[in-house]
Design an enzyme around this catalytic site. Structure first.
Site, PDB file in Angstrom:
ATOM      1  N   SER A 125       0.828  -1.213   0.000  1.00  0.00           N
ATOM      2  CA  SER A 125       0.000   0.000   0.000  1.00  0.00           C
ATOM      3  C   SER A 125       0.857   1.256   0.000  1.00  0.00           C
ATOM      4  O   SER A 125       0.401   2.310  -0.434  1.00  0.00           O
ATOM      5  CB  SER A 125      -0.890   0.033   1.248  1.00  0.00           C
ATOM      6  OG  SER A 125      -1.794  -1.029   1.232  1.00  0.00           O
ATOM      7  N   HIS A 146      -1.002  -2.978  -7.339  1.00  0.00           N
ATOM      8  CA  HIS A 146      -1.866  -2.641  -6.208  1.00  0.00           C
ATOM      9  C   HIS A 146      -3.336  -2.820  -6.551  1.00  0.00           C
ATOM     10  O   HIS A 146      -3.886  -2.121  -7.403  1.00  0.00           O
ATOM     11  CB  HIS A 146      -1.589  -1.191  -5.784  1.00  0.00           C
ATOM     12  CG  HIS A 146      -2.410  -0.759  -4.622  1.00  0.00           C
ATOM     13  ND1 HIS A 146      -3.465   0.104  -4.735  1.00  0.00           N
ATOM     14  CD2 HIS A 146      -2.344  -1.108  -3.314  1.00  0.00           C
ATOM     15  CE1 HIS A 146      -4.002   0.279  -3.536  1.00  0.00           C
ATOM     16  NE2 HIS A 146      -3.347  -0.438  -2.659  1.00  0.00           N
ATOM     17  N   GLU A 158      -3.353  -0.935 -10.074  1.00  0.00           N
ATOM     18  CA  GLU A 158      -2.326   0.036 -10.464  1.00  0.00           C
ATOM     19  C   GLU A 158      -1.011  -0.729 -10.589  1.00  0.00           C
ATOM     20  O   GLU A 158      -0.646  -1.491  -9.689  1.00  0.00           O
ATOM     21  CB  GLU A 158      -2.170   1.099  -9.385  1.00  0.00           C
ATOM     22  CG  GLU A 158      -3.444   1.844  -9.060  1.00  0.00           C
ATOM     23  CD  GLU A 158      -3.279   2.732  -7.830  1.00  0.00           C
ATOM     24  OE1 GLU A 158      -2.927   3.897  -8.000  1.00  0.00           O
ATOM     25  OE2 GLU A 158      -3.479   2.246  -6.707  1.00  0.00           O
ATOM     26  N   ASN A 202      -3.439   5.465  -3.062  1.00  0.00           N
ATOM     27  CA  ASN A 202      -3.097   5.691  -1.655  1.00  0.00           C
ATOM     28  C   ASN A 202      -2.410   7.022  -1.414  1.00  0.00           C
ATOM     29  O   ASN A 202      -2.429   7.532  -0.297  1.00  0.00           O
ATOM     30  CB  ASN A 202      -2.272   4.527  -1.100  1.00  0.00           C
ATOM     31  CG  ASN A 202      -3.180   3.367  -0.728  1.00  0.00           C
ATOM     32  OD1 ASN A 202      -4.345   3.565  -0.429  1.00  0.00           O
ATOM     33  ND2 ASN A 202      -2.649   2.156  -0.766  1.00  0.00           N
TER      34      ASN A 202
HETATM   35  P1  NAD Z   1      -4.126  -9.503   5.924  1.00  0.00           P
HETATM   36  O1  NAD Z   1      -3.609  -9.198   7.280  1.00  0.00           O
HETATM   37  O2  NAD Z   1      -5.566  -9.807   5.726  1.00  0.00           O
HETATM   38  O3  NAD Z   1      -3.282 -10.716   5.271  1.00  0.00           O
HETATM   39  C1  NAD Z   1      -1.887 -10.772   5.281  1.00  0.00           C
HETATM   40  C2  NAD Z   1      -1.487 -12.240   5.257  1.00  0.00           C
HETATM   41  O4  NAD Z   1      -0.084 -12.322   5.063  1.00  0.00           O
HETATM   42  C3  NAD Z   1      -1.808 -12.971   6.571  1.00  0.00           C
HETATM   43  O5  NAD Z   1      -2.610 -14.096   6.294  1.00  0.00           O
HETATM   44  C4  NAD Z   1      -0.442 -13.373   7.104  1.00  0.00           C
HETATM   45  O6  NAD Z   1      -0.434 -14.604   7.794  1.00  0.00           O
HETATM   46  C5  NAD Z   1       0.355 -13.454   5.803  1.00  0.00           C
HETATM   47  N1  NAD Z   1       1.806 -13.388   5.974  1.00  0.00           N
HETATM   48  C6  NAD Z   1       2.519 -12.613   6.813  1.00  0.00           C
HETATM   49  N2  NAD Z   1       3.837 -12.858   6.666  1.00  0.00           N
HETATM   50  C7  NAD Z   1       3.945 -13.814   5.704  1.00  0.00           C
HETATM   51  C8  NAD Z   1       5.056 -14.486   5.120  1.00  0.00           C
HETATM   52  N3  NAD Z   1       6.306 -14.227   5.493  1.00  0.00           N
HETATM   53  N4  NAD Z   1       4.794 -15.409   4.169  1.00  0.00           N
HETATM   54  C9  NAD Z   1       3.530 -15.685   3.777  1.00  0.00           C
HETATM   55  N5  NAD Z   1       2.452 -15.076   4.321  1.00  0.00           N
HETATM   56  C10 NAD Z   1       2.653 -14.153   5.263  1.00  0.00           C
HETATM   57  O7  NAD Z   1      -3.688  -8.238   5.030  1.00  0.00           O
HETATM   58  P2  NAD Z   1      -4.338  -7.715   3.666  1.00  0.00           P
HETATM   59  O8  NAD Z   1      -5.383  -6.706   3.986  1.00  0.00           O
HETATM   60  O9  NAD Z   1      -4.654  -8.880   2.791  1.00  0.00           O
HETATM   61  O10 NAD Z   1      -3.117  -6.882   3.050  1.00  0.00           O
HETATM   62  C11 NAD Z   1      -2.046  -7.530   2.394  1.00  0.00           C
HETATM   63  C12 NAD Z   1      -1.252  -6.495   1.629  1.00  0.00           C
HETATM   64  O11 NAD Z   1      -2.098  -5.824   0.697  1.00  0.00           O
HETATM   65  C13 NAD Z   1      -0.636  -5.399   2.492  1.00  0.00           C
HETATM   66  O12 NAD Z   1       0.582  -5.007   1.935  1.00  0.00           O
HETATM   67  C14 NAD Z   1      -1.655  -4.274   2.386  1.00  0.00           C
HETATM   68  O13 NAD Z   1      -1.060  -3.027   2.649  1.00  0.00           O
HETATM   69  C15 NAD Z   1      -2.064  -4.427   0.929  1.00  0.00           C
HETATM   70  N6  NAD Z   1      -3.387  -3.897   0.584  1.00  0.00           N
HETATM   71  C16 NAD Z   1      -4.438  -4.034   1.438  1.00  0.00           C
HETATM   72  C17 NAD Z   1      -5.681  -3.530   1.049  1.00  0.00           C
HETATM   73  C18 NAD Z   1      -6.886  -3.660   1.963  1.00  0.00           C
HETATM   74  O14 NAD Z   1      -7.871  -2.956   1.724  1.00  0.00           O
HETATM   75  N7  NAD Z   1      -6.873  -4.526   2.970  1.00  0.00           N
HETATM   76  C19 NAD Z   1      -5.852  -2.937  -0.205  1.00  0.00           C
HETATM   77  C20 NAD Z   1      -4.745  -2.856  -1.076  1.00  0.00           C
HETATM   78  C21 NAD Z   1      -3.525  -3.342  -0.665  1.00  0.00           C
END
Ligand code: NAD
Length: 396
Positions: A125, A146, A158, A202
């Site tokens: 993000s 993204h 993106e 973002n």
């Molecule tokens: P989340 O917390 O729902 O999921 C993250 C997952 O990553 C978890 O299941 C965790 O166990 C896993 N994880 C952590 N370390 C790991 C590793 N070393 N190897 C494998 N898996 C691992 O988070 P999310 O909301 O899915 O966000 C994930 C990414 O996407 C982040 O970078 C976030 O900034 C980005 N993002 C989130 C959104 C949103 O709206 N939630 C939107 C766009 C981008």
């Protein structure tokens, strides 16, 4: 470098909210997918979510003709062993927790264990793709990609370069983005040539949290209930959700980590306030943990929007977004504002700031200046392009 038509094997690292969504649309696009996370119960939970999502897509008649949920699920494997999972990967989507050191470790491990043509696409993000890639053995194959939550419904992706990314890797990312279906229409896959931490969306969506976090702390000091803050924002009228509900929905830790990252990259003004910090420390992460601003343990939180607090100005978010959009134009990240509005609409289902900004830029510059005066959050000072209205001639 592999051609897009030769990309068959895709790995998705991280089976959380974003990862299972990306895996679902990758399966629907016809790729073979391996979903990876750190624990078996997490990947299995991700797998169930994918199945649920595919069933919904089938009911809406969105699966390719003759393809069943079972056919697609047979193409989806799970693993907790990343090095092994990427051995035959052509393309890796990274959707793990927003922590730079962990993203770097994952990027390095993927690049060391995957074929040389494999592209690593981070869903970060806020971080610079250059920073994620720089210690890996193939930074030229690392891109930013993204998506928006929920991936199956929000039709934008993106795609961005880091300093060492080749045009070819970016081209493939853009094409893969286009190939991933969206239940609401065609996916908009946007090419961003110049690095911008937070891409386009973002860069607009995170700075308003400086203001919101400041409001959360004032509300907490004054004992104002959260629903009155959401009512101030004209939730369900001007916007689908108020800021408290939206933060719960997206994950309070995600918001918190984004602020911490922007604090390092852009300004100390992004430091999370007391309320957000306490919620994260208590593990109250919003909808996903059952508690955040609201109680989600019995399903959708009950939010009564009848009474307003009168402390949040609903125009501030748009004013801040217009200012940040103008900064993107000033920095030449984009050459016209149409793409910014398009990304906001396809990614968040809300209009971008430039339509109403054309009429309101003078008033909004003034409210930003007034806020900076009382809060000392100088990052939010209106830029010249906003104050002068010069952006109006830069539609494209
Ligand atoms: P989340 O917390 O729902 O999921 C993250 C997952 O990553 C978890 O299941 C965790 O166990 C896993 N994880 C952590 N370390 C790991 C590793 N070393 N190897 C494998 N898996 C691992 O988070 P999310 O909301 O899915 O966000 C994930 C990414 O996407 C982040 O970078 C976030 O900034 C980005 N993002 C989130 C959104 C949103 O709206 N939630 C939107 C766009 C981008």
């Amino acid at each position: 470098m592999v051609e897009i038509s030769k990309i068959k094997n895709v790995t998705v690292v991280g089976a959380g909210a974003m990862g299972y969504g990306i895996a679902q649309v990758a399966l629907m696009a016809g790729y073979k997918v391996i979903l990876v996370d750190i624990k078996e119960n997490i990947v299995n939970n991700g797998l169930s979510k994918i199945k649920e999502g595919l069933k919904k897509a089938q009911i809406k008649d969105k699966l390719e003709e003759g393809v069943s949920v079972l056919d697609l699920m047979l193409k989806c494997k799970v693993s907790t062993d990343l090095s092994y999972a990427v051995k035959k990967s052509d393309f890796v989507f990274e959707a793990i927790i927003e922590k730079l050191d962990i993203k770097k470790q994952v990027c390095n491990l993927v690049m060391e264990n995957s074929p040389p043509h494999c592209i690593f696409a981070s869903n970060t993000s806020t971080f610079k793709i250059t920073d994620i890639a720089k210690d890996s053995i193939r930074p030229e194959n690392v891109i930013g990609m993204h998506f928006f939550f929920p991936v199956v419904l929000q039709c934008c992706v993106e795609v961005m370069k880091g300093e060492e990314t080749t045009d070819r890797a970016l081209d493939i990312g853009v094409e893969i983005g286009k190939s991933l279906p969206c239940l609401k229409g065609k996916r908009l896959s946007v090419r961003i040539e110049k690095e911008s931490p937070g891409f386009i969306a973002n860069r607009l969506l995170i700075p308003p949290i400086i203001y919101l976090s400041w409001i959360f702390d004032i509300a907490s000091e004054k004992g104002i209930p959260w629903e009155q803050i959401d009512a101030d924002a004209e939730a369900r009228r001007l916007t689908p959700m108020g800021p408290c509900e939206l933060t719960d929905y997206l994950g309070i830790d995600t918001t918190y980590n984004s602020l911490r990252s922007y604090e390092k990259i852009f300004s100390p003004d992004f430091a999370p306030g007391k309320v957000l910090t306490e919620l994260v420390n208590k593990g109250h992460l919003g909808r996903k943990s059952g508690r955040g601003f609201y109680d989600w343990t019995r399903g959708k939180a009950e939010i009564n929007l009848d009474k307003k607090a009168g402390i949040l100005n609903p125009e501030m978010t748009m004013a801040i977004m217009l200012n940040e959009g103008c900064k993107l134009l000033e920095e030449n990240i984009v050459s016209g504002y149409k793409v910014i509005n398009d990304v906001m609409l396809a990614g968040t289902s809300m209009p971008g700031p430039f339509g109403s900004g054309k009429r309101n830029y003078e008033k909004w510059s003034k409210i930003l200046e007034e806020f900076v005066e009382v809060s000392d959050k100088t990052f939010l000072k209106p830029c010249e392009l906003m104050k002068s209205g010069g952006f109006i001639n830069m539609r494209k």
